[in-house]
Scaffold this motif. Sequence first.
Motif, PDB file in Angstrom:
ATOM      1  N   LYS A  16      -3.638  -4.916   2.379  1.00 30.17           N
ATOM      2  CA  LYS A  16      -4.743  -3.964   2.263  1.00 30.17           C
ATOM      3  C   LYS A  16      -4.753  -3.279   0.892  1.00 30.17           C
ATOM      4  CE  LYS A  16      -6.531   0.232   4.428  1.00 30.17           C
ATOM      5  NZ  LYS A  16      -6.284   1.249   5.450  1.00 30.17           N
ATOM      6  N   HIS A  17      -3.581  -2.895   0.393  1.00 32.50           N
ATOM      7  CA  HIS A  17      -3.501  -2.156  -0.859  1.00 32.50           C
ATOM      8  C   HIS A  17      -3.411  -3.055  -2.099  1.00 32.50           C
ATOM      9  CE1 HIS A  17      -2.649   1.106   1.941  1.00 32.50           C
ATOM     10  NE2 HIS A  17      -3.105   1.888   0.985  1.00 32.50           N
ATOM     11  N   TYR A  18      -2.957  -4.266  -1.932  1.00 32.34           N
ATOM     12  CA  TYR A  18      -2.786  -5.193  -3.064  1.00 32.34           C
ATOM     13  C   TYR A  18      -3.365  -6.567  -2.733  1.00 32.34           C
ATOM     14  CZ  TYR A  18       0.297  -1.545  -4.660  1.00 32.34           C
ATOM     15  OH  TYR A  18       0.802  -0.335  -5.045  1.00 32.34           O
ATOM     16  N   PRO A  19      -4.678  -6.666  -2.541  1.00 30.34           N
ATOM     17  CA  PRO A  19      -5.266  -7.955  -2.164  1.00 30.34           C
ATOM     18  C   PRO A  19      -5.247  -8.991  -3.289  1.00 30.34           C
ATOM     19  CG  PRO A  19      -6.994  -6.340  -2.543  1.00 30.34           C
ATOM     20  CD  PRO A  19      -5.681  -5.609  -2.606  1.00 30.34           C
ATOM     21  N   VAL A  20      -5.283  -8.558  -4.546  1.00 29.42           N
ATOM     22  CA  VAL A  20      -5.371  -9.514  -5.655  1.00 29.42           C
ATOM     23  C   VAL A  20      -4.131 -10.396  -5.754  1.00 29.42           C
ATOM     24  CG1 VAL A  20      -5.655  -9.770  -8.150  1.00 29.42           C
ATOM     25  CG2 VAL A  20      -7.062  -8.126  -6.909  1.00 29.42           C
ATOM     26  N   PRO A  21      -2.898  -9.850  -5.743  1.00 26.37           N
ATOM     27  CA  PRO A  21      -1.764 -10.778  -5.816  1.00 26.37           C
ATOM     28  C   PRO A  21      -1.659 -11.679  -4.583  1.00 26.37           C
ATOM     29  CG  PRO A  21      -0.981  -8.514  -5.544  1.00 26.37           C
ATOM     30  CD  PRO A  21      -2.454  -8.451  -5.784  1.00 26.37           C
ATOM     31  N   VAL A  22      -2.089 -11.173  -3.433  1.00 30.88           N
ATOM     32  CA  VAL A  22      -2.076 -12.003  -2.222  1.00 30.88           C
ATOM     33  C   VAL A  22      -3.066 -13.154  -2.385  1.00 30.88           C
ATOM     34  CG1 VAL A  22      -2.540 -12.039   0.260  1.00 30.88           C
ATOM     35  CG2 VAL A  22      -1.313 -10.106  -0.744  1.00 30.88           C
ATOM     36  N   LEU A  23      -4.292 -12.821  -2.842  1.00 25.29           N
ATOM     37  CA  LEU A  23      -5.307 -13.849  -3.090  1.00 25.29           C
ATOM     38  C   LEU A  23      -4.800 -14.865  -4.109  1.00 25.29           C
ATOM     39  CD1 LEU A  23      -8.264 -14.978  -3.033  1.00 25.29           C
ATOM     40  CD2 LEU A  23      -8.735 -13.407  -4.910  1.00 25.29           C
ATOM     41  N   ALA A  24      -4.199 -14.369  -5.190  1.00 18.03           N
ATOM     42  CA  ALA A  24      -3.712 -15.271  -6.232  1.00 18.03           C
ATOM     43  C   ALA A  24      -2.619 -16.201  -5.706  1.00 18.03           C
ATOM     44  CB  ALA A  24      -3.193 -14.453  -7.420  1.00 18.03           C
ATOM     45  N   LEU A  25      -1.712 -15.676  -4.919  1.00 13.97           N
ATOM     46  CA  LEU A  25      -0.625 -16.496  -4.374  1.00 13.97           C
ATOM     47  C   LEU A  25      -1.164 -17.545  -3.399  1.00 13.97           C
ATOM     48  CD1 LEU A  25       2.394 -16.920  -4.480  1.00 13.97           C
ATOM     49  CD2 LEU A  25       2.643 -15.270  -2.634  1.00 13.97           C
ATOM     50  N   ILE A  26      -2.090 -17.131  -2.542  1.00 13.85           N
ATOM     51  CA  ILE A  26      -2.671 -18.078  -1.575  1.00 13.85           C
ATOM     52  C   ILE A  26      -3.486 -19.137  -2.304  1.00 13.85           C
ATOM     53  CG2 ILE A  26      -4.372 -18.302   0.293  1.00 13.85           C
ATOM     54  CD1 ILE A  26      -3.373 -15.529   1.298  1.00 13.85           C
ATOM     55  N   GLY A 102       0.712  -8.919  -9.491  1.00 13.69           N
ATOM     56  CA  GLY A 102       2.020  -8.836  -8.837  1.00 13.69           C
ATOM     57  C   GLY A 102       2.932  -7.852  -9.546  1.00 13.69           C
ATOM     58  N   GLY A 103       2.868  -7.831 -10.873  1.00 10.44           N
ATOM     59  CA  GLY A 103       3.657  -6.870 -11.643  1.00 10.44           C
ATOM     60  C   GLY A 103       3.255  -5.445 -11.333  1.00 10.44           C
ATOM     61  N   LYS A 104       1.963  -5.212 -11.205  1.00 10.00           N
ATOM     62  CA  LYS A 104       1.468  -3.878 -10.850  1.00 10.00           C
ATOM     63  C   LYS A 104       1.958  -3.484  -9.460  1.00 10.00           C
ATOM     64  CE  LYS A 104      -1.331  -0.259 -10.949  1.00 10.00           C
ATOM     65  NZ  LYS A 104      -0.579   0.950 -10.933  1.00 10.00           N
ATOM     66  N   ALA A 105       1.901  -4.414  -8.519  1.00 14.09           N
ATOM     67  CA  ALA A 105       2.368  -4.135  -7.156  1.00 14.09           C
ATOM     68  C   ALA A 105       3.861  -3.813  -7.159  1.00 14.09           C
ATOM     69  CB  ALA A 105       2.071  -5.315  -6.236  1.00 14.09           C
ATOM     70  N   LEU A 106       4.653  -4.570  -7.919  1.00 10.81           N
ATOM     71  CA  LEU A 106       6.100  -4.306  -7.994  1.00 10.81           C
ATOM     72  C   LEU A 106       6.380  -2.965  -8.671  1.00 10.81           C
ATOM     73  CD1 LEU A 106       7.478  -7.823  -8.940  1.00 10.81           C
ATOM     74  CD2 LEU A 106       7.775  -6.618  -6.767  1.00 10.81           C
ATOM     75  N   GLU A 107       5.612  -2.652  -9.702  1.00  8.89           N
ATOM     76  CA  GLU A 107       5.777  -1.364 -10.382  1.00  8.89           C
ATOM     77  C   GLU A 107       5.479  -0.208  -9.430  1.00  8.89           C
ATOM     78  OE1 GLU A 107       3.396   0.989 -13.884  1.00  8.89           O
ATOM     79  OE2 GLU A 107       3.586  -1.177 -14.070  1.00  8.89           O
ATOM     80  N   TYR A 109       5.646  -0.307  -6.168  1.00 10.02           N
ATOM     81  CA  TYR A 109       6.702  -0.314  -5.149  1.00 10.02           C
ATOM     82  C   TYR A 109       7.941   0.421  -5.673  1.00 10.02           C
ATOM     83  CZ  TYR A 109      10.449  -2.114  -2.184  1.00 10.02           C
ATOM     84  OH  TYR A 109      11.539  -2.217  -1.371  1.00 10.02           O
ATOM     85  N   ALA A 110       8.336   0.097  -6.902  1.00 16.33           N
ATOM     86  CA  ALA A 110       9.513   0.747  -7.493  1.00 16.33           C
ATOM     87  C   ALA A 110       9.284   2.248  -7.640  1.00 16.33           C
ATOM     88  CB  ALA A 110       9.834   0.124  -8.853  1.00 16.33           C
ATOM     89  N   TYR A 111       8.079   2.635  -8.023  1.00 13.15           N
ATOM     90  CA  TYR A 111       7.753   4.054  -8.166  1.00 13.15           C
ATOM     91  C   TYR A 111       7.836   4.762  -6.809  1.00 13.15           C
ATOM     92  CZ  TYR A 111       5.167   8.313  -9.158  1.00 13.15           C
ATOM     93  OH  TYR A 111       4.798   9.623  -9.270  1.00 13.15           O
ATOM     94  N   ARG A 112       7.268   4.134  -5.774  1.00 12.90           N
ATOM     95  CA  ARG A 112       7.322   4.736  -4.430  1.00 12.90           C
ATOM     96  C   ARG A 112       8.763   4.859  -3.949  1.00 12.90           C
ATOM     97  NH1 ARG A 112       3.409   1.125  -3.544  1.00 12.90           N
ATOM     98  NH2 ARG A 112       4.701  -0.087  -2.145  1.00 12.90           N
ATOM     99  N   ARG A 113       9.582   3.844  -4.191  1.00 13.35           N
ATOM    100  CA  ARG A 113      10.991   3.898  -3.774  1.00 13.35           C
ATOM    101  C   ARG A 113      11.738   5.002  -4.507  1.00 13.35           C
ATOM    102  NH1 ARG A 113      13.851  -0.568  -1.219  1.00 13.35           N
ATOM    103  NH2 ARG A 113      15.565   0.838  -1.641  1.00 13.35           N
ATOM    104  N   ALA A 114      11.503   5.096  -5.821  1.00 13.98           N
ATOM    105  CA  ALA A 114      12.175   6.129  -6.604  1.00 13.98           C
ATOM    106  C   ALA A 114      11.725   7.514  -6.146  1.00 13.98           C
ATOM    107  CB  ALA A 114      11.900   5.944  -8.096  1.00 13.98           C
ATOM    108  N   SER A 115      10.433   7.680  -5.911  1.00 18.21           N
ATOM    109  CA  SER A 115       9.915   8.968  -5.444  1.00 18.21           C
ATOM    110  C   SER A 115      10.498   9.318  -4.088  1.00 18.21           C
ATOM    111  CB  SER A 115       8.390   8.942  -5.353  1.00 18.21           C
ATOM    112  OG  SER A 115       7.829   8.812  -6.623  1.00 18.21           O
ATOM    113  N   SER A 116      10.570   8.340  -3.204  1.00 15.25           N
ATOM    114  CA  SER A 116      11.123   8.560  -1.870  1.00 15.25           C
ATOM    115  C   SER A 116      12.601   8.945  -1.964  1.00 15.25           C
ATOM    116  CB  SER A 116      10.954   7.303  -1.028  1.00 15.25           C
ATOM    117  OG  SER A 116      11.585   7.440   0.207  1.00 15.25           O
TER     118      SER A 116
END
Length: 169
Positions: A16-26, A102-107, A109-116
């Motif tokens: 839902k939040h990152y459809p572009v990397p999912v679309l690209a991978l599929i 995908g890089g944006k999604a990983l970035e 994710y890392a930000y959310r983990r660090a914030s958490s």
Amino acid sequence: MESKEERIRQIVWFVKHYPVPVLALIGLSIGGILQVSHEEQAGKIAWFVTLIGGGIPVVWQTVREILHKHFVADIVAMLAIIVSIILNDAFPGVIIVLMQSGGKALEDYAYRRASSSLDNLLSRAPRIAHRKTDHNIEEMQVSQVNIGDILVIKSGDLIPVDGEILSMQ
């Protein structure tokens, strides 16, 4: 260990939040399968549709950043996506779309983990300090600790402020 339902919920959230990397991978996978199964033209079409569907959001985001005077390395990726479309060579463009999104999604994710992690650490921060006065020990809010106060740290306590160790007992 997380449950199957929790894992599914996480996957749905990601899609839902990152459809572009999912679309690209599929799209990359479908195009590759078609290429291997000797359906080269169908594979190229799958890649081109993926390039257009995934490339437009990446290009649009980069243009928005440029308009806000944020010049970043994404400009090179945007140009590579546009050139891939113009040259009708979708495969490299799809790879770039996947890398960018995908890089944006990983970035993120890392930000959310660090914030958490930081939020969890702050939630554990002590709120009470034990100040030594003459022959007594009084409890006080950490915000009321002053420079020069002598604090007593009990076994198992987290240290509430920076300081110097005067003695250990």
